[in-house]
Design a protein around this motif. Structure first.
Motif, PDB file in Angstrom:
ATOM      1  N   ASN A 353      -1.399 -17.550  -3.801  1.00 13.59           N
ATOM      2  CA  ASN A 353      -1.722 -16.376  -3.005  1.00 13.59           C
ATOM      3  C   ASN A 353      -1.625 -15.199  -3.990  1.00 13.59           C
ATOM      4  N   PRO A 354      -2.737 -14.461  -4.242  1.00 16.44           N
ATOM      5  CA  PRO A 354      -3.879 -14.240  -3.362  1.00 16.44           C
ATOM      6  C   PRO A 354      -5.195 -14.903  -3.786  1.00 16.44           C
ATOM      7  N   ALA A 355      -5.257 -15.548  -4.944  1.00 13.83           N
ATOM      8  CA  ALA A 355      -6.563 -15.939  -5.493  1.00 13.83           C
ATOM      9  C   ALA A 355      -6.953 -17.376  -5.206  1.00 13.83           C
ATOM     10  N   ARG A 496     -13.759 -18.883  -7.716  1.00  9.02           N
ATOM     11  CA  ARG A 496     -13.898 -19.879  -6.654  1.00  9.02           C
ATOM     12  C   ARG A 496     -12.532 -20.519  -6.402  1.00  9.02           C
ATOM     13  N   PRO A 497     -11.897 -20.244  -5.275  1.00  6.09           N
ATOM     14  CA  PRO A 497     -10.528 -20.722  -5.065  1.00  6.09           C
ATOM     15  C   PRO A 497     -10.463 -22.232  -4.903  1.00  6.09           C
ATOM     16  N   TYR A 502      -7.699 -17.806   0.934  1.00 10.79           N
ATOM     17  CA  TYR A 502      -8.060 -16.457   0.526  1.00 10.79           C
ATOM     18  C   TYR A 502      -9.161 -16.506  -0.528  1.00 10.79           C
ATOM     19  N   VAL A 503      -9.924 -15.413  -0.580  1.00 13.15           N
ATOM     20  CA  VAL A 503     -10.748 -15.125  -1.744  1.00 13.15           C
ATOM     21  C   VAL A 503     -10.281 -13.780  -2.288  1.00 13.15           C
ATOM     22  N   PHE A 504     -10.499 -13.565  -3.590  1.00 13.34           N
ATOM     23  CA  PHE A 504      -9.950 -12.387  -4.251  1.00 13.34           C
ATOM     24  C   PHE A 504     -11.030 -11.739  -5.106  1.00 13.34           C
ATOM     25  N   PRO A 505     -12.030 -11.135  -4.452  1.00  9.68           N
ATOM     26  CA  PRO A 505     -13.159 -10.594  -5.207  1.00  9.68           C
ATOM     27  C   PRO A 505     -12.791  -9.370  -6.038  1.00  9.68           C
ATOM     28  N   ILE A 552      -9.142 -11.093   0.686  1.00 10.87           N
ATOM     29  CA  ILE A 552      -9.767 -11.373   1.974  1.00 10.87           C
ATOM     30  C   ILE A 552      -9.247 -12.718   2.463  1.00 10.87           C
ATOM     31  N   SER A 553      -8.656 -12.715   3.640  1.00 10.56           N
ATOM     32  CA  SER A 553      -8.213 -13.966   4.245  1.00 10.56           C
ATOM     33  C   SER A 553      -9.321 -14.500   5.150  1.00 10.56           C
ATOM     34  N   TYR A 554      -9.675 -15.777   4.937  1.00 11.89           N
ATOM     35  CA  TYR A 554     -10.658 -16.377   5.842  1.00 11.89           C
ATOM     36  C   TYR A 554      -9.977 -17.270   6.882  1.00 11.89           C
TER      37      TYR A 554
END
Length: 577
Positions: A353-355, A496-497, A502-505, A552-554
């Motif tokens: 977390n977060p990437a 690309r996690p 989460y994604v971490f743009p 961003i949490s999906y």
């Protein structure tokens, strides 16, 4: 800088509060504000949500006017009711000044600023940190000692670290206030950035706004039925009493079974302890292992609480950058370079977390070589271990290098894999003497985790595991969607996690711009813009150690993801225009 008032040619600021009574902390903020603005209005607010006031509004206005009489017309005392931003418009102020103390005020002030950032408002909010001597002074603490401190005299005097003492008018007696001082360690930590976003989202939703929450890091699925059923059965059976501090024998055996089954690790029941969530497990471990002068290596981007919990334990977090192009993983060379004579340990969080960064077998073995050679402690935070994608399987560093076992702690939680965030159950496995020390600390803090939660945890760890697969399948679908949408936005890069949700743009290309009065200098500025203008909540990357990224949490519905990604794409397109 906001524009001058057209009628007076002055920069006017409003400093509002209850001021019941005014404290030296308030005086400090006003004195510093006068150095920045031509005129400062100190406005007493009527707040129906507070307890009955000690002084009437008129008395408070009189006190303020007397305290600041030396400033003449540059400081004016006034009172108002209703919305602060509307009052600011009425008096021609372009700035609201807010004082910010350590820890206590951040979350509330964040929420209030979001409320005042109305699209049609021209009023800005400026925060001033309280002076060190006034970090922990509050009106509530001052009021608590008023009745015991009255004396028969008149005038204005200084009350040291408390408040300016005003006597006169309805008071007819001096008052000496002493605030309840908080420990200095609180000045070293800050509120959780992720929880602050969650709180701000809740406030906006209470106002009826359609907020899309990409900030909350918890599954949107309900806890599986067999786990809830076990909790109900435990209550019905009267399992509502204290348990041993580290958990029941049955729970410890369930943890031991899980570690052997899923991770290939062998532990005895007296080498595990259950705590009140993974965060509690980590905090207790840090207190047991680290002290003043110790350094602990933390790779960026990192979970927001690691650094603050280490600081509370007396240790110094050594933040080591990682390369986004290499997947945000700590390399052996970077680890080696960060080690000093004071280095005690390193935190590994895989998947992270977060990437969503995760270490494969080769990467773990390479790190293990450095850890073994340099004799480091390793804290393995495995909370997202079951949430991996595209065939990636998370191996455990201790399964690959069992000889590290005496210098390692395995920490995990049921929150993410079993959708049990509110149940609060984490656990630690490690050397017997360390687990015993953690039990001693926990026994003087929280005692045992909730007995009902322990029964539910046994069902989670030993019962059917297909519930995880169902959640993971849906997370994978959402992950693919969000990555596809991000890829379609110009100049956005995103690792690309391999795991987590989460994604971490990286939104670096959209920073350093101004839009609609918003100066987007940092990810925090961008996050504030998104929630104020688009009702889209994301977590800025600064507290993760990555100031150009957002998390961003999906872990939310596809409907919300579609709506939120539409809003993000629109916002970034307008910023770039």
């Amino acid at each position: 800088m906001p524009s001058r008032d057209a009628s007076t040619g002055s920069y006017i600021a409003v400093y509002a509060g209850s001021f019941d009574p005014i404290t030296n902390g308030h005086v400090d903020i006003v004195q510093r504000s006068v150095q920045v603005f031509d005129r400062v209005i100190v406005a007493v607010a009527f707040n129906a949500n507070k307890d009955s006031a000690l002084f009437t509004p008129a008395e408070r206005v009189e006190m303020i006017a007397t305290v600041f009489q030396e400033f003449g017309g540059r400081v004016r005392a006034d009172s108002f009711s209703g919305l602060l931003v509307e009052y600011a418009h009425r008096v021609g102020a372009k700035v609201i000044v807010r004082g910010l103390r350590a820890v206590a005020d951040f979350e509330y002030e964040f929420q209030m600023t979001m409320m005042n950032r109305h699209p049609t408002s021209t009023v800005e909010t400026i925060f001033m940190m309280a002076g060190e001597a006034h970090f922990y002074t509050s009106c509530a603490c001052a009021r608590s000692s008023v009745d015991d401190a009255r004396r028969a005299a008149h005038g204005v005097a200084d009350a040291g670290r408390g408040v300016p003492v005003y006597t006169g008018g309805a008071m007819n007696a001096p008052v000496v206030y002493r605030s309840m001082q908080l420990a200095g360690r609180l000045g070293k930590v800050k509120p959780s950035a992720t929880l602050a976003v969650t709180a701000a989202t809740a406030v906006l939703r209470q106002q009826g706004k359609d907020v899309v929450d990409f900030g909350t890091g918890e599954p949107d699925f309900d806890t599986p039925e067999h786990i809830k059923t076990a909790a109900v059965a435990a209550m019905a059976a009267g399992q509502t009493k204290y348990t041993p501090v580290g958990g029941t024998a049955a729970l410890k055996q369930a943890i031991v079974t899980k570690l052997a089954r899923d991770n290939g690790l062998t532990y005895a029941p007296d080498e595990v302890i259950a705590s009140c969530g993974g965060k509690h497990s980590l905090a207790t471990a840090f207190l047991a292992l680290f002290q003043e002068g110790d350094e602990v290596i933390v790779a960026t981007p990192f979970w927001v609480s690691y650094a603050d919990m280490l600081v509370l334990a007396g240790a110094t977090p050594v933040i080591v950058p990682t390369d986004e192009r290499a997947g945000f993983v700590l390399t052996p060379a970077a680890l080696e370079a960060a080690i000093t004579p004071r280095t005690r340990g390193v935190i590994l969080n895989s998947p992270s977390n977060p990437a969503g960064a995760a270490y494969d077998e080769g990467e773990l073995l390479a790190l293990a070589d450095v850890i073994a050679r340099r004799g480091l402690l390793v804290i393995s935070d495995d909370v997202y271990e079951k949430l991996t994608y595209e065939g990636f399987v998370q191996r455990h560093i201790l399964a690959l290098r069992p000889e590290l076992r005496p210098q390692a702690l395995v920490i995990s939680s049921l929150s993410k894999s079993y959708a049990m965030t509110g149940w609060r159950l984490g656990y630690t496995a490690g050397p017997k003497h360390v687990i015993g020390a953690m039990a001693t600390l926990q026994g003087q803090q929280t005692s045992n985790p909730c007995s009902i939660t322990q029964a539910a945890a046994i069902a989670a760890l030993t019962g059917p595991q297909d519930c995880i697969g169902g959640m993971l399948k849906e997370f994978a679908r959402r992950r693919a969607y969000v990555l596809e949408r991000l890829a379609a936005i110009p100049d956005v890069t995103c690792v690309r996690p391999r795991g987590a949700f989460y994604v971490f743009p990286n939104l670096r290309a959209y920073l350093g711009r101004t839009i609609g009065g918003y100066d987007l200098r940092s990810a925090s500025d961008l996050a504030s813009y998104l929630i104020a203008e688009y009702n889209l909540a994301v977590v800025a990357g600064e507290d993760f150690g990555a100031p150009t990224h957002v998390r961003i949490s999906y872990a939310t519905s596809m409907e919300q993801l579609e709506k939120g990604m539409d809003r993000l794409a629109t916002a970034l397109r307008k910023i770039a225009a």
